[in-house]
Design a protein around this motif. Structure first.
Motif, short mmCIF file in Angstrom:
data_model
loop_
_atom_site.label_atom_id
_atom_site.label_comp_id
_atom_site.label_asym_id
_atom_site.label_seq_id
_atom_site.Cartn_x
_atom_site.Cartn_y
_atom_site.Cartn_z
N ALA A 217 -34.67 -22.86 -27.58
CA ALA A 217 -35.00 -21.83 -26.58
C ALA A 217 -34.99 -22.43 -25.17
CB ALA A 217 -36.36 -21.23 -26.89
N THR A 218 -35.47 -23.66 -25.02
CA THR A 218 -35.47 -24.32 -23.72
C THR A 218 -34.04 -24.57 -23.25
OG1 THR A 218 -37.58 -25.35 -24.21
CG2 THR A 218 -36.26 -26.35 -22.46
N LEU A 219 -33.18 -25.02 -24.15
CA LEU A 219 -31.77 -25.25 -23.79
C LEU A 219 -31.08 -23.95 -23.40
CD1 LEU A 219 -30.67 -27.93 -26.39
CD2 LEU A 219 -30.94 -28.21 -23.93
N CYS A 220 -31.36 -22.86 -24.13
CA CYS A 220 -30.77 -21.56 -23.79
C CYS A 220 -31.25 -21.09 -22.42
CB CYS A 220 -31.12 -20.52 -24.84
SG CYS A 220 -30.23 -20.74 -26.38
N TYR A 221 -32.55 -21.24 -22.14
CA TYR A 221 -33.07 -20.86 -20.84
C TYR A 221 -32.46 -21.71 -19.74
CZ TYR A 221 -36.31 -19.82 -17.07
OH TYR A 221 -36.84 -19.44 -15.87
N GLY A 222 -32.28 -22.99 -20.00
CA GLY A 222 -31.65 -23.87 -19.02
C GLY A 222 -30.22 -23.45 -18.71
N PHE A 223 -29.47 -23.06 -19.74
CA PHE A 223 -28.09 -22.61 -19.53
C PHE A 223 -28.06 -21.28 -18.77
CE2 PHE A 223 -24.53 -19.97 -20.96
CZ PHE A 223 -23.49 -20.70 -20.44
N LEU A 224 -28.96 -20.36 -19.14
CA LEU A 224 -28.94 -19.03 -18.52
C LEU A 224 -29.41 -19.04 -17.07
CD1 LEU A 224 -30.30 -16.81 -21.42
CD2 LEU A 224 -27.96 -16.99 -20.60
N THR A 225 -30.12 -20.07 -16.65
CA THR A 225 -30.63 -20.10 -15.28
C THR A 225 -29.86 -21.05 -14.37
OG1 THR A 225 -32.30 -21.73 -15.92
CG2 THR A 225 -32.96 -19.42 -15.91
N ILE A 226 -28.69 -21.51 -14.78
CA ILE A 226 -27.86 -22.32 -13.88
C ILE A 226 -27.41 -21.42 -12.73
CG2 ILE A 226 -25.64 -23.49 -13.64
CD1 ILE A 226 -25.99 -24.54 -16.45
N ARG A 227 -27.65 -21.88 -11.53
CA ARG A 227 -27.40 -21.06 -10.33
C ARG A 227 -26.10 -21.50 -9.67
NH1 ARG A 227 -30.30 -17.56 -7.81
NH2 ARG A 227 -32.09 -17.98 -9.13
N VAL A 228 -25.15 -20.56 -9.58
CA VAL A 228 -23.88 -20.79 -8.90
C VAL A 228 -23.68 -19.63 -7.92
CG1 VAL A 228 -21.39 -21.02 -9.16
CG2 VAL A 228 -22.90 -22.01 -10.87
N ASP A 229 -23.46 -19.94 -6.67
CA ASP A 229 -23.28 -18.93 -5.62
C ASP A 229 -24.45 -17.95 -5.59
OD1 ASP A 229 -20.91 -20.06 -4.85
OD2 ASP A 229 -19.70 -18.76 -6.13
N ASP A 230 -25.67 -18.45 -5.75
CA ASP A 230 -26.91 -17.68 -5.68
C ASP A 230 -27.01 -16.60 -6.77
OD1 ASP A 230 -29.35 -17.71 -4.46
OD2 ASP A 230 -28.87 -15.98 -3.19
N THR A 231 -26.31 -16.75 -7.88
CA THR A 231 -26.39 -15.83 -9.01
C THR A 231 -26.45 -16.64 -10.30
OG1 THR A 231 -25.07 -14.23 -7.80
CG2 THR A 231 -25.30 -13.86 -10.14
N THR A 232 -27.25 -16.17 -11.25
CA THR A 232 -27.34 -16.83 -12.55
C THR A 232 -26.80 -15.91 -13.63
OG1 THR A 232 -29.54 -15.98 -13.03
CG2 THR A 232 -29.43 -18.05 -11.81
N VAL A 233 -26.55 -16.49 -14.78
CA VAL A 233 -26.12 -15.69 -15.93
C VAL A 233 -27.23 -14.73 -16.33
CG1 VAL A 233 -25.37 -15.81 -18.34
CG2 VAL A 233 -24.59 -17.53 -16.73
N LEU A 234 -28.47 -15.16 -16.23
CA LEU A 234 -29.61 -14.31 -16.55
C LEU A 234 -29.70 -13.11 -15.62
CD1 LEU A 234 -31.92 -14.26 -18.59
CD2 LEU A 234 -33.31 -15.51 -16.94
N ASP A 235 -29.41 -13.30 -14.33
CA ASP A 235 -29.37 -12.17 -13.40
C ASP A 235 -28.29 -11.17 -13.80
OD1 ASP A 235 -31.39 -13.25 -11.85
OD2 ASP A 235 -30.00 -14.22 -10.45
#
Length: 86
Positions: free
Chosen positions: A49-67
């Protein structure tokens, strides 16, 4: 009035590597707890779950996959679409 030239007049969000500072703090605490749980109980789910959260919150151009996932859920599922036929 003092105007700063770096970074963006001091209005930019704080980032540390690929994550925002808040997400990095959450990841640090979650990783520490995941390691303790993995060593003591040999339970792998918190680490995954921590690894998934880490992947989903990678920020590129002020947007994340989670957003993006939040926007898609809001658009397709939770917000009513209004159509007019004329």
């Amino acid at each position: 009035m003092i105007q700063y030239l770096y970074p963006q007049n001091l209005r930019a969000t704080a980032n540390l590597w690929l994550w925002s500072l808040k997400d990095f703090a959450i990841l640090g605490v979650a990783a520490l707890l995941s390691i303790v749980i993995l060593v003591q109980l040999r339970f792998m789910l918190p680490a995954a779950a921590t690894l998934c959260y880490g992947f989903l919150t990678i920020r590129v151009d002020d947007t994340t996959v989670l957003d993006f996932i939040r926007y898609a859920v809001r658009y397709f599922i939770s917000t009513q679409q209004h159509y007019e036929w004329r």
